[in-house]
Design a protein around this motif. Structure first.
Motif, PDB file in Angstrom:
ATOM      1  N   ALA A  43       0.845  -1.197   0.000  1.00 41.15           N
ATOM      2  CA  ALA A  43       0.000   0.000   0.000  1.00 41.15           C
ATOM      3  C   ALA A  43       0.875   1.239   0.000  1.00 41.15           C
ATOM      4  O   ALA A  43       1.994   1.237   0.524  1.00 41.15           O
ATOM      5  N   THR A  44       0.358   2.292  -0.604  1.00 43.95           N
ATOM      6  CA  THR A  44       1.031   3.577  -0.629  1.00 43.95           C
ATOM      7  C   THR A  44      -0.025   4.666  -0.635  1.00 43.95           C
ATOM      8  O   THR A  44      -1.224   4.382  -0.738  1.00 43.95           O
ATOM      9  N   SER A  45       0.421   5.911  -0.506  1.00 45.25           N
ATOM     10  CA  SER A  45      -0.475   7.058  -0.630  1.00 45.25           C
ATOM     11  C   SER A  45       0.001   7.855  -1.837  1.00 45.25           C
ATOM     12  O   SER A  45       0.959   8.616  -1.748  1.00 45.25           O
ATOM     13  N   ALA A  46      -0.659   7.649  -2.967  1.00 45.69           N
ATOM     14  CA  ALA A  46      -0.140   8.119  -4.255  1.00 45.69           C
ATOM     15  C   ALA A  46      -0.434   9.596  -4.511  1.00 45.69           C
ATOM     16  O   ALA A  46      -0.994   9.978  -5.536  1.00 45.69           O
ATOM     17  N   ASP A  47      -0.014  10.416  -3.543  1.00 45.38           N
ATOM     18  CA  ASP A  47      -0.220  11.861  -3.659  1.00 45.38           C
ATOM     19  C   ASP A  47       1.078  12.604  -3.339  1.00 45.38           C
ATOM     20  O   ASP A  47       1.064  13.754  -2.925  1.00 45.38           O
ATOM     21  N   TYR A  48       2.205  11.932  -3.534  1.00 41.24           N
ATOM     22  CA  TYR A  48       3.467  12.407  -2.973  1.00 41.24           C
ATOM     23  C   TYR A  48       4.579  12.354  -4.010  1.00 41.24           C
ATOM     24  O   TYR A  48       5.570  11.647  -3.849  1.00 41.24           O
ATOM     25  N   PRO A  49       4.437  13.091  -5.120  1.00 38.87           N
ATOM     26  CA  PRO A  49       5.486  13.055  -6.147  1.00 38.87           C
ATOM     27  C   PRO A  49       6.780  13.673  -5.637  1.00 38.87           C
ATOM     28  O   PRO A  49       6.736  14.602  -4.828  1.00 38.87           O
ATOM     29  N   PRO A  50       7.941  13.168  -6.021  1.00 42.48           N
ATOM     30  CA  PRO A  50       8.129  12.085  -6.992  1.00 42.48           C
ATOM     31  C   PRO A  50       8.216  10.698  -6.363  1.00 42.48           C
ATOM     32  O   PRO A  50       8.647   9.761  -7.028  1.00 42.48           O
ATOM     33  N   PHE A  51       7.821  10.545  -5.096  1.00 44.84           N
ATOM     34  CA  PHE A  51       7.912   9.235  -4.447  1.00 44.84           C
ATOM     35  C   PHE A  51       6.836   8.278  -4.954  1.00 44.84           C
ATOM     36  O   PHE A  51       7.128   7.137  -5.305  1.00 44.84           O
ATOM     37  N   GLU A  52       5.565   8.731  -4.946  1.00 40.44           N
ATOM     38  CA  GLU A  52       4.473   7.925  -5.467  1.00 40.44           C
ATOM     39  C   GLU A  52       3.334   8.855  -5.887  1.00 40.44           C
ATOM     40  O   GLU A  52       2.916   9.724  -5.126  1.00 40.44           O
ATOM     41  N   TYR A  53       2.882   8.670  -7.129  1.00 35.22           N
ATOM     42  CA  TYR A  53       1.823   9.523  -7.647  1.00 35.22           C
ATOM     43  C   TYR A  53       1.283   8.921  -8.934  1.00 35.22           C
ATOM     44  O   TYR A  53       1.816   7.933  -9.448  1.00 35.22           O
ATOM     45  N   VAL A  54       0.206   9.513  -9.442  1.00 28.56           N
ATOM     46  CA  VAL A  54      -0.383   9.091 -10.714  1.00 28.56           C
ATOM     47  C   VAL A  54      -0.286  10.264 -11.684  1.00 28.56           C
ATOM     48  O   VAL A  54      -0.767  11.361 -11.386  1.00 28.56           O
ATOM     49  N   ASP A  55       0.340  10.039 -12.809  1.00 25.73           N
ATOM     50  CA  ASP A  55       0.399  11.045 -13.862  1.00 25.73           C
ATOM     51  C   ASP A  55      -0.828  10.828 -14.744  1.00 25.73           C
ATOM     52  O   ASP A  55      -0.806  10.057 -15.697  1.00 25.73           O
ATOM     53  N   THR A  56      -1.918  11.505 -14.403  1.00 18.14           N
ATOM     54  CA  THR A  56      -3.201  11.254 -15.065  1.00 18.14           C
ATOM     55  C   THR A  56      -3.172  11.584 -16.557  1.00 18.14           C
ATOM     56  O   THR A  56      -4.017  11.096 -17.310  1.00 18.14           O
ATOM     57  N   ALA A  57      -2.233  12.404 -16.981  1.00 21.09           N
ATOM     58  CA  ALA A  57      -2.125  12.724 -18.404  1.00 21.09           C
ATOM     59  C   ALA A  57      -1.600  11.541 -19.211  1.00 21.09           C
ATOM     60  O   ALA A  57      -1.750  11.496 -20.435  1.00 21.09           O
ATOM     61  N   VAL A  58      -0.987  10.584 -18.512  1.00 21.32           N
ATOM     62  CA  VAL A  58      -0.378   9.435 -19.187  1.00 21.32           C
ATOM     63  C   VAL A  58      -1.185   8.156 -18.960  1.00 21.32           C
ATOM     64  O   VAL A  58      -1.514   7.424 -19.893  1.00 21.32           O
ATOM     65  N   SER A  59      -1.490   7.863 -17.673  1.00 16.38           N
ATOM     66  CA  SER A  59      -2.221   6.636 -17.343  1.00 16.38           C
ATOM     67  C   SER A  59      -2.725   6.716 -15.907  1.00 16.38           C
ATOM     68  O   SER A  59      -2.520   7.721 -15.221  1.00 16.38           O
ATOM     69  N   ASP A  60      -3.377   5.652 -15.460  1.00 14.75           N
ATOM     70  CA  ASP A  60      -3.847   5.556 -14.076  1.00 14.75           C
ATOM     71  C   ASP A  60      -2.870   4.788 -13.200  1.00 14.75           C
ATOM     72  O   ASP A  60      -3.160   4.496 -12.037  1.00 14.75           O
ATOM     73  N   GLU A  61      -1.702   4.465 -13.754  1.00 18.70           N
ATOM     74  CA  GLU A  61      -0.707   3.670 -13.035  1.00 18.70           C
ATOM     75  C   GLU A  61      -0.006   4.503 -11.968  1.00 18.70           C
ATOM     76  O   GLU A  61       0.323   5.671 -12.190  1.00 18.70           O
ATOM     77  N   ILE A  62       0.222   3.902 -10.797  1.00 26.31           N
ATOM     78  CA  ILE A  62       0.987   4.558  -9.737  1.00 26.31           C
ATOM     79  C   ILE A  62       2.468   4.411 -10.054  1.00 26.31           C
ATOM     80  O   ILE A  62       2.956   3.298 -10.282  1.00 26.31           O
ATOM     81  N   ILE A  63       3.168   5.532 -10.103  1.00 25.88           N
ATOM     82  CA  ILE A  63       4.588   5.527 -10.432  1.00 25.88           C
ATOM     83  C   ILE A  63       5.366   6.308  -9.381  1.00 25.88           C
ATOM     84  O   ILE A  63       4.782   6.904  -8.483  1.00 25.88           O
ATOM     85  N   SER A  99      -3.865  -6.789   6.240  1.00 27.67           N
ATOM     86  CA  SER A  99      -4.532  -6.812   4.939  1.00 27.67           C
ATOM     87  C   SER A  99      -3.546  -6.495   3.817  1.00 27.67           C
ATOM     88  O   SER A  99      -3.871  -6.646   2.638  1.00 27.67           O
ATOM     89  N   ILE A 100      -2.341  -6.031   4.175  1.00 25.49           N
ATOM     90  CA  ILE A 100      -1.269  -5.773   3.216  1.00 25.49           C
ATOM     91  C   ILE A 100       0.034  -6.313   3.799  1.00 25.49           C
ATOM     92  O   ILE A 100       0.143  -6.531   5.007  1.00 25.49           O
ATOM     93  N   ASP A 101       1.027  -6.506   2.926  1.00 26.26           N
ATOM     94  CA  ASP A 101       2.302  -7.064   3.368  1.00 26.26           C
ATOM     95  C   ASP A 101       3.313  -5.999   3.776  1.00 26.26           C
ATOM     96  O   ASP A 101       4.092  -6.199   4.698  1.00 26.26           O
ATOM     97  N   PHE A 102       3.337  -4.869   3.036  1.00 26.71           N
ATOM     98  CA  PHE A 102       4.237  -3.790   3.429  1.00 26.71           C
ATOM     99  C   PHE A 102       3.756  -2.465   2.863  1.00 26.71           C
ATOM    100  O   PHE A 102       2.865  -2.411   2.012  1.00 26.71           O
ATOM    101  N   VAL A 103       4.348  -1.384   3.384  1.00 24.51           N
ATOM    102  CA  VAL A 103       4.016  -0.022   2.972  1.00 24.51           C
ATOM    103  C   VAL A 103       5.282   0.671   2.507  1.00 24.51           C
ATOM    104  O   VAL A 103       6.322   0.580   3.169  1.00 24.51           O
ATOM    105  N   ILE A 104       5.201   1.363   1.385  1.00 25.01           N
ATOM    106  CA  ILE A 104       6.275   2.272   0.985  1.00 25.01           C
ATOM    107  C   ILE A 104       5.602   3.568   0.561  1.00 25.01           C
ATOM    108  O   ILE A 104       4.838   3.608  -0.396  1.00 25.01           O
ATOM    109  N   ALA A 105       5.847   4.630   1.342  1.00 28.30           N
ATOM    110  CA  ALA A 105       5.087   5.865   1.139  1.00 28.30           C
ATOM    111  C   ALA A 105       5.812   7.075   1.711  1.00 28.30           C
ATOM    112  O   ALA A 105       5.196   7.929   2.347  1.00 28.30           O
ATOM    113  N   GLY A 106       7.124   7.128   1.521  1.00 31.44           N
ATOM    114  CA  GLY A 106       7.874   8.248   2.074  1.00 31.44           C
ATOM    115  C   GLY A 106       7.725   8.349   3.579  1.00 31.44           C
ATOM    116  O   GLY A 106       7.659   9.444   4.129  1.00 31.44           O
TER     117      GLY A 106
END
Length: 261
Positions: A43-63, A99-106
Motif C-alpha cells: 500500500a502507498t499514498s499516491a499523492d506524494y510526487p516524486p515518491f508515489e503519484y499518478v500522472d493522469t495525463a499518461v495513465s492511471d498507473e501509480i509511479i 490486509s497488506i504485506d508492506f508499505v512504501i510511502a515516504g
C-alpha cells in the motif's frame, strides 16, 4: 467380460488422477504455466510526487521513486507486487490488520511510536522538511508564523514536526489527508503555510515561482523506510537486498532518475 470392464475402468481412473496431478503443483494448488512467482500486497499514498503519484495525463498507473525501488527489491526476491492506494493515515492500520504485506510511502522510520506496532527497514532515503508559503505572504522564517495557520499531511512526520513547534512559534496546525490539497489551500488562502518534505516540495516550487520556502526550525531530517507488519520475515529479506542495491549504486540511479529534473 466383467474382469476386462473392471480393468478398463481402473485405467480411466488412473489417467484422470495423472491428468489432475499435471494441473497442480506439489502443494496441490493450481498453477498457471510453470511460474512460481509469489505476490505481495503493498500500500502507498499516491499523492506524494516524486515518491508515489499518478500522472493522469499518461495513465492511471501509480509511479515514482518508491514504486521503482519496491519493484526492484521484490524482483530480486522473486515477488510480484499488487499495489493499493489509500490515505496516508490508513497505511499503518492496514499493516496492523494484516490486509497488506508492506508499505512504501515516504514514511519516516525513526518514529518510536510507530516502531511499537510495526517494523521498519533500514533507511533508503534522507529528506528535510520545508515550510512552503506564497511569496506575497512575506513569511521568511519561523518567527513570521506567529498567529498563522500551518498545514501538514494527516499522520505524517511533517504533522508531528509542525505540532512540536506550535507553542514555541505561536501558530496553529491543521491537517489534510493529501499533499495536493495542502498546496491548493495555501493558494486559496485557507492556510498560510504548509510543511512538506524537501524532495516533494522542490517539484512544486520549480513549477510555481510564486512559492517560497525555508527549512523547518530544529531541522527534522527524515530517514525514509519501508514499513512491515510487526515481526515480519520480509523485513530482513528486504534489508539484505536493499543494502546490495545501495552498494551496487542502483538506488543512486533511481535518485538521479526521479530527483535530478
Amino acid at each position: 467380460m466383467k474382469k476386462w470392464s473392471g480393468i478398463a475402468i481402473l485405467f480411466v481412473l488412473v489417467m484422470s488422477v495423472l491428468a489432475a496431478c499435471g494441473a497442480t503443483g506439489k502443494d496441490g494448488n493450481e498453477k498457471s504455466g510453470s511460474s512460481d512467482t509469489k505476490t505481495l500486497k503493498i500500500a502507498t499514498s499516491a499523492d506524494y510526487p516524486p515518491f508515489e503519484y499518478v500522472d493522469t495525463a499518461v495513465s492511471d498507473e501509480i509511479i515514482g521513486f518508491d514504486i521503482d525501488l519496491a519493484t526492484m527489491i521484490a524482483k530480486e526476491l522473486g515477488y510480484e507486487l499488487e499495489i493499493e492506494d489509500m490515505d496516508f493515515n490508513g497505511l499503518i492500520p492496514a499493516l496492523q490488520a494484516k490486509s497488506i504485506d508492506f508499505v512504501i510511502a515516504g514514511m519516516d522510520g525513526n518514529n518510536e511510536e510507530r516502531k511499537k506496532v510495526i517494523d521498519f527497514s533500514e533507511p533508503y532515503f534522507t529528506a528535510t522538511n520545508l515550510v512552503i508559503t506564497m511569496k506575497d505572504k512575506n513569511i521568511a522564517s519561523a518567527d513570521d508564523l506567529n498567529g498563522k495557520t500551518i498545514g501538514a499531511q494527516t499522520a505524517s512526520v511533517q504533522e508531528k514536526g509542525a505540532k512540536s513547534l506550535e507553542e514555541q512559534y505561536g501558530y496553529t496546525v491543521e491537517s489534510r489527508d493529501r499533499v495536493p490539497d495542502l498546496f491548493q489551500e495555501i493558494r486559496s488562502g485557507h492556510l498560510d503555510a504548509i510543511v512538506v518534505a524537501d524532495v516533494v516540495a522542490n517539484g512544486y516550487i520549480e513549477a510555481n515561482p510564486d512559492l517560497a520556502s525555508f527549512e523547518l526550525p530544529e531541522e527534522h531530517k527524515l530517514g525514509l523506510s519501508i514499513a512491515f507488519q510487526k515481526d515480519s520475515a520480509l523485513t530482513a529479506e528486504f534489508d539484505r537486498v536493499l543494502k546490495e542495491l545501495q552498494d551496487q549504486g542502483e538506488v543512486d540511479k533511481l535518485v538521479v532518475k526521479w530527483f535530478s529534473n
